[in-house]
Scaffold this active site. Structure first.
Site, PDB file in Angstrom:
ATOM      1  N   CYS A 283       5.066   4.736  -7.203  1.00 28.33           N
ATOM      2  CA  CYS A 283       5.470   3.939  -6.040  1.00 28.33           C
ATOM      3  C   CYS A 283       6.903   4.220  -5.614  1.00 28.33           C
ATOM      4  O   CYS A 283       7.840   4.190  -6.428  1.00 28.33           O
ATOM      5  CB  CYS A 283       5.308   2.455  -6.362  1.00 28.33           C
ATOM      6  SG  CYS A 283       5.637   1.389  -4.941  1.00 28.33           S
TER       7      CYS A 283
ATOM      8  N   CYS B 293      -6.419  -9.394   5.046  1.00 29.12           N
ATOM      9  CA  CYS B 293      -6.382  -9.171   3.605  1.00 29.12           C
ATOM     10  C   CYS B 293      -4.936  -9.249   3.159  1.00 29.12           C
ATOM     11  O   CYS B 293      -4.056  -8.650   3.778  1.00 29.12           O
ATOM     12  CB  CYS B 293      -6.983  -7.808   3.256  1.00 29.12           C
ATOM     13  SG  CYS B 293      -6.937  -7.395   1.487  1.00 29.12           S
TER      14      CYS B 293
ATOM     15  N   CYS C 266      -4.069  -5.693   6.841  1.00 28.24           N
ATOM     16  CA  CYS C 266      -3.698  -5.820   5.439  1.00 28.24           C
ATOM     17  C   CYS C 266      -2.223  -6.146   5.352  1.00 28.24           C
ATOM     18  O   CYS C 266      -1.377  -5.322   5.731  1.00 28.24           O
ATOM     19  CB  CYS C 266      -4.018  -4.536   4.686  1.00 28.24           C
ATOM     20  SG  CYS C 266      -5.752  -4.047   4.797  1.00 28.24           S
TER      21      CYS C 266
ATOM     22  N   CYS D 253       6.149   0.971 -11.510  1.00 23.59           N
ATOM     23  CA  CYS D 253       4.969   1.808 -11.272  1.00 23.59           C
ATOM     24  C   CYS D 253       5.418   3.215 -10.856  1.00 23.59           C
ATOM     25  O   CYS D 253       6.095   3.390  -9.834  1.00 23.59           O
ATOM     26  CB  CYS D 253       4.101   1.189 -10.197  1.00 23.59           C
ATOM     27  SG  CYS D 253       3.635  -0.534 -10.539  1.00 23.59           S
TER      28      CYS D 253
ATOM     29  N   ARG E 203     -13.100   3.013   0.966  1.00 21.64           N
ATOM     30  CA  ARG E 203     -12.058   3.277   1.963  1.00 21.64           C
ATOM     31  C   ARG E 203     -11.196   4.467   1.541  1.00 21.64           C
ATOM     32  O   ARG E 203     -10.693   4.505   0.421  1.00 21.64           O
ATOM     33  CB  ARG E 203     -11.173   2.045   2.128  1.00 21.64           C
ATOM     34  CG  ARG E 203     -10.094   2.183   3.198  1.00 21.64           C
ATOM     35  CD  ARG E 203      -9.225   0.938   3.245  1.00 21.64           C
ATOM     36  NE  ARG E 203     -10.037  -0.259   3.308  1.00 21.64           N
ATOM     37  CZ  ARG E 203      -9.626  -1.468   2.934  1.00 21.64           C
ATOM     38  NH1 ARG E 203      -8.411  -1.624   2.442  1.00 21.64           N
ATOM     39  NH2 ARG E 203     -10.428  -2.512   3.032  1.00 21.64           N
TER      40      ARG E 203
ATOM     41  N   CYS F 162      11.519  -3.436  -5.478  1.00 25.81           N
ATOM     42  CA  CYS F 162      10.545  -4.061  -6.365  1.00 25.81           C
ATOM     43  C   CYS F 162      11.036  -3.969  -7.814  1.00 25.81           C
ATOM     44  O   CYS F 162      11.541  -2.928  -8.242  1.00 25.81           O
ATOM     45  CB  CYS F 162       9.188  -3.368  -6.227  1.00 25.81           C
ATOM     46  SG  CYS F 162       7.892  -4.105  -7.253  1.00 25.81           S
TER      47      CYS F 162
ATOM     48  N   CYS G 239     -10.758  -6.790  -3.062  1.00 25.63           N
ATOM     49  CA  CYS G 239     -10.530  -5.392  -2.696  1.00 25.63           C
ATOM     50  C   CYS G 239      -9.740  -4.769  -3.840  1.00 25.63           C
ATOM     51  O   CYS G 239      -8.630  -5.208  -4.129  1.00 25.63           O
ATOM     52  CB  CYS G 239      -9.758  -5.330  -1.384  1.00 25.63           C
ATOM     53  SG  CYS G 239      -9.237  -3.675  -0.887  1.00 25.63           S
TER      54      CYS G 239
END
Length: 404
Positions: A72, A142, A109, A69, A272, A65, A202
């Site tokens: 992550c 999702c 998801c 972040c 969740r 990626c 979400c």
């Protein structure tokens, strides 16, 4: 406690607590913890009974990626020894999803690393959505693909997506300390795009990144203002090879207080328990089901979770039941608003009331030790449990059967 009685009454009326009340929940003592869980449990049961919704993650594209972040393992510059692969094919994704659905999952998801999808990526995901829905009646899908460009949410909706996930993660004031390659406002904009397209939004948070009680309350109040249908609460998994690998700030008790605070602020929303529950809640996971009405089944994106069979046994042993596809997750008033396309825009139906002080605004200026109980906002460092953090080596992107 008068505080808990007040919060239960407000939760049953969908009334927003004050910031001071939310902070006070995080500042309660261990001696009061079971009382806090019992009070928040009344609100949870009022809106969701004893049902637990199961969700299943499929990592469509792992690693590599370009975003930075800090939490992550897929980030730019990550040295974490995770699975790395480009887009898996729709039939492979559908097969991966089938394992979770067979285990009782109601929602799949679909997640992909990256800043955001190209139009070609949206085409790929659309084909995957159609494949999963064509083979599984009643399943919810999702998508979680990063920042959306104009028109992409609408295309996902047309392909059959039910929801879109994009977390705020932390407070606006501290967001720049966690990520520099995009902004907090970018994330808010994507949640708005999902809502505007008629997707169920979400959006949640990550706890345990060194934030204060004020930061946690800021982000949860901001989520209340955004009014997503689902709020995932992640507990940081300090993966080796990431900047936050030494952040072990959570205890099981701290996690329970955070979940209780989220439930009081977002009483009629699907809360969740997401990544990190096995690492930080550990043997207290069953108690957390009194606060949250939704969990992920099996493994996560790049790390292993609890075995799916153990999840199902935990739910049954704690006196809860898996929510079937024949049940609507959200309370009637929220489900009706979602069906009418109300979503985020209609706060009257969502019971949001007045949002003064509900975002970050000026209240985020100073984060030093501010809480309602006079104790330090950040708890003593938890014992490191690197033995509980394992990299995912099975499921999507591999030839091995998934943990479902």
């Amino acid at each position: 406690m008068d505080l808990l009685n007040t919060l239960v009454d407000k939760g049953l009326r969908r009334e927003l607590p004050t910031r001071e009340e939310a902070l006070a929940v995080l500042a309660t003592s261990d001696d009061d913890l079971l009382d806090v869980v019992a009070a928040a449990g009344k609100v949870r049961r009022h809106w969701f009974g004893r049902r637990v919704k199961l969700n299943y993650l499929v990592n469509l594209k792992s690693g590599l990626c370009p975003e930075d972040c800090s939490y992550c393992s897929q980030r730019l510059g990550s040295k974490a020894d995770i699975l790395k692969y480009t887009w898996i094919k729709p039939d492979e994704a559908s097969q991966a999803a089938a394992a979770g659905l067979a285990g009782g999952a109601k929602r799949v998801c679909l997640v992909a690393s990256g800043r955001g999808p190209t139009d070609r990526d949206v085409d790929r995901v659309s084909e995957t959505i159609k494949a999963i829905k064509g083979q599984n009646e009643g399943v919810e899908v999702c998508a979680c693909l990063g920042l959306l460009s104009d028109g992409q949410a609408e295309r996902l909706r047309e392909a059959g997506a039910d929801a879109y996930n994009h977390n705020l993660n932390t407070s606006e004031a501290t967001y720049g300390d966690i990520t520099t390659t995009h902004t907090y406002a970018d994330r808010v904009d994507t949640v708005h795009k999902a809502h505007a397209a008629g997707l169920s939004a979400c959006s949640g948070l990550i706890a345990g990144m060194g934030e204060t009680d004020e930061d946690l309350v800021d982000v949860v109040f901001s989520l209340r203002e955004l009014d997503p249908d689902s709020v995932p609460v992640n507990f940081l998994i300090p993966m080796e090879g990431t900047p936050l690998s030494t952040e072990w700030n959570l205890t099981p008790q701290r996690c329970l207080r955070i979940l209780a605070m989220v439930r009081f602020v977002c009483p009629d929303v699907e809360v969740r328990i997401a990544g990190g529950r096995e690492v930080h809640l550990r043997t207290m996971q069953p108690l957390a089901l009194n606060l949250a009405n939704s969990i992920f089944l099996g493994d996560y994106l790049t790390s292993e979770g609890q075995a799916g069979k153990a999840d199902l046994e935990m739910i049954a042993d704690a006196g809860f039941e898996v929510e079937g596809t024949d049940r609507v997750t959200l309370p009637e008033h929220r489900a009706a608003a979602a069906a009418a396309g109300g979503g985020c825009g209609s706060h009257e139906s969502a019971g949001c009331g007045s949002h003064e002080g509900a975002g970050c605004g000026s209240v985020c200026g100073s984060h030093e030790g501010a809480d309602a109980g006079g104790t330090a906002s950040v708890p003593a460092a938890n014992e490191r449990r690197n033995d509980l953090v394992a990299v995912r080596r099975r499921g999507a992107g591999t030839d091995l059967a998934p943990n479902a």
